[in-house]
Enzyme design. Structure first.
Site, PDB file in Angstrom:
ATOM      1  N   THR A  68      61.549   0.114  38.044  1.00 43.63           N
ATOM      2  CA  THR A  68      61.083  -0.563  37.006  1.00 43.63           C
ATOM      3  C   THR A  68      59.497  -0.048  36.529  1.00 43.63           C
ATOM      4  O   THR A  68      59.015  -0.048  35.505  1.00 43.63           O
ATOM      5  CB  THR A  68      60.866  -1.736  37.221  1.00 43.63           C
ATOM      6  N   ASP A  69      58.969   0.164  37.709  1.00 44.64           N
ATOM      7  CA  ASP A  69      57.351   0.884  37.324  1.00 44.64           C
ATOM      8  C   ASP A  69      57.512   2.099  36.543  1.00 44.64           C
ATOM      9  O   ASP A  69      56.623   2.340  35.570  1.00 44.64           O
ATOM     10  CB  ASP A  69      56.843   1.110  38.701  1.00 44.64           C
ATOM     11  N   TYR A  70      58.294   2.933  36.895  1.00 44.81           N
ATOM     12  CA  TYR A  70      58.472   4.233  36.206  1.00 44.81           C
ATOM     13  C   TYR A  70      58.877   4.139  34.740  1.00 44.81           C
ATOM     14  O   TYR A  70      58.138   4.842  34.006  1.00 44.81           O
ATOM     15  CB  TYR A  70      59.236   5.373  37.109  1.00 44.81           C
ATOM     16  N   GLY A 128      55.985   2.940  32.886  1.00 44.20           N
ATOM     17  CA  GLY A 128      54.988   4.053  32.672  1.00 44.20           C
ATOM     18  C   GLY A 128      55.085   4.687  31.337  1.00 44.20           C
ATOM     19  O   GLY A 128      54.549   5.118  30.684  1.00 44.20           O
TER      20      GLY A 128
END
Length: 399
Positions: free
Chosen positions: A168-170, A173
């Site tokens: 989810t972070d990527y 981004g």
């Protein structure tokens, strides 16, 4: 090196860990001047996340390349004042503090846009700047669960499974970079030339990809449960083992694809069988359909299977380990893994630049910075500070 697409765009990256910094590094890959603002003496928390080799954080180089490091304590009034002066000279600010934090320090969006009306500010948090969960602590893995994604992962008779890395972070981004260039484009092509604030919740970046889930519940009242693979979308589809013990993934998302698979298997009879002649029928008999395919695949070695299915245009892939990836000729031809210099480890490898532009390809212009490596350079060139000014700031713990 020719002109890069984002050359001339200046970014202040005051975020930490993965999601927002990954967005900033994507901008840096394509030419933006990204200034990484870090806490003096500590730096980005990602500097202290494993894996490590000889005390060096191995994730840091890939997530901080093409950035310059400036140490600055935004919690102190003088540090915030310097930050505001820098804001006058940049196009984009990227931050991921918990909502209200920058406002508490005197650097919220309303204050910053008075200083620079053209400023684009990207704000990333677990649940966004509004709503009852706005102040809730947010990391990628809980946000993934909140998005509905985790509920679907795994087997029905076992607990839900979280992704094994910061998916989810990527994904967030990528939204950060997309939002930044979209807002800059809007600012630069419209007559008023105004910047704006962009609000991204971590969970939203994954939820946006689940239109099938929304449509299914809205129109059919169905709550999709855990299942492996592309359950409910297409059949056959899934993970299969070859005769020599290798795993492959195969999917037939269209009827024409299944037709090619049936011919590859020598099972053209399935194309006229009422149980298998359309995707809707195959889904109704999914276990039987997948079983037929699994039995056939078990009669072929991996290389033999890939050759046959490639010849027939059937989407299939071996399931690759990172060792496989390092050795794979396609990864090598595409320069998906590149080698760069590291000040202490010598040469290190990291993912290459994506996507590949024909005329203005991205580039690794600088390696990930040491903490505060560019502090003096930035303060002198952007704000005209003297060496004496900088030394005083350092003595007072501002930088």
């Amino acid at each position: 090196m020719g002109r890069l697409p984002l050359e001339g765009v200046k970014v202040l990256d005051v975020s930490t860990m993965i999601a927002a910094p990954f967005g900033a590094v994507l901008l840096g890959d394509f030419g933006a001047d990204v200034i990484k603002v870090e806490l003096p003496g500590k730096g980005d928390t990602l500097r202290h996340v494993g894996p490590f080799k000889d005390g060096e954080p191995l994730r840091w180089p890939g997530l901080a390349r093409n950035k310059r490091s400036l140490t600055l304590d935004l919690r102190k009034e003088e540090g915030m004042n310097i930050f505001k002066e820098l804001v006058r000279h940049v196009d984009i600010v990227i931050e991921n503090f918990r909502p209200g934090t920058l406002e508490k320090w005197g650097g919220g969006y309303e204050e910053l846009k008075r200083i620079n009306p053209k400023l684009v500010m990207i704000r990333v948090s677990g649940y966004g700047q509004t709503g009852p969960f706005r102040e809730k602590a947010g990391f990628g893995t809980p946000a993934t669960a909140f998005s509905g994604f985790t509920y679907l992962q795994g087997y029905p008779d076992r607990p839900p499974v979280s992704p094994s890395f910061s998916l989810t972070d990527y994904i967030t981004g990528i939204y950060v970079a997309f939002a930044a260039v979209t807002a800059i484009y809007h600012r630069d092509v419209h007559p008023n030339g105004e910047g704006q604030m962009v609000d991204i919740g971590l969970y939203e970046s994954v939820f946006r990809m689940m239109e099938f889930l929304v449509a299914e519940y809205d129109q059919l009242g169905k709550v999709r449960e855990r299942s492996p693979g592309l359950s409910g979308h297409s059949s056959p589809a899934g993970t299969f083992m070859t005769k020599d013990g290798h795993w492959v993934v195969l999917v037939t998302s269209t009827d024409s694809t299944f037709e090619r698979l049936a011919k590859a298997m020598g099972r053209e009879d399935m194309l006229t069988d009422e149980k298998f002649c359309t995707n809707e029928r195959r889904l109704a008999h999914h276990e039987e359909t997948n079983g037929i395919v699994a039995d056939w695949i078990r009669t072929k070695t991996r290389d033999e299977l890939l050759r046959i299915l490639d010849e027939h245009g059937v989407p299939v892939s071996p399931i690759l380990s990172i060792k496989d990836i390092f050795e794979h000729p396609h990864y090598q031809a595409r320069e998906n893994i590149i080698e760069v210099a590291h000040p202490r480890l010598g040469k290190i490898k990291m993912p290459g630049i994506v996507p590949k532009f024909e005329k203005t390809p991205g580039a690794i212009r600088r390696t990930a910075p040491d903490l505060g490596e560019h502090t003096e350079e930035i303060l002198q060139t952007m704000l005209g500070m003297s060496k004496e000014d900088i030394e005083r700031l350092r003595e007072n713990g501002i930088i």
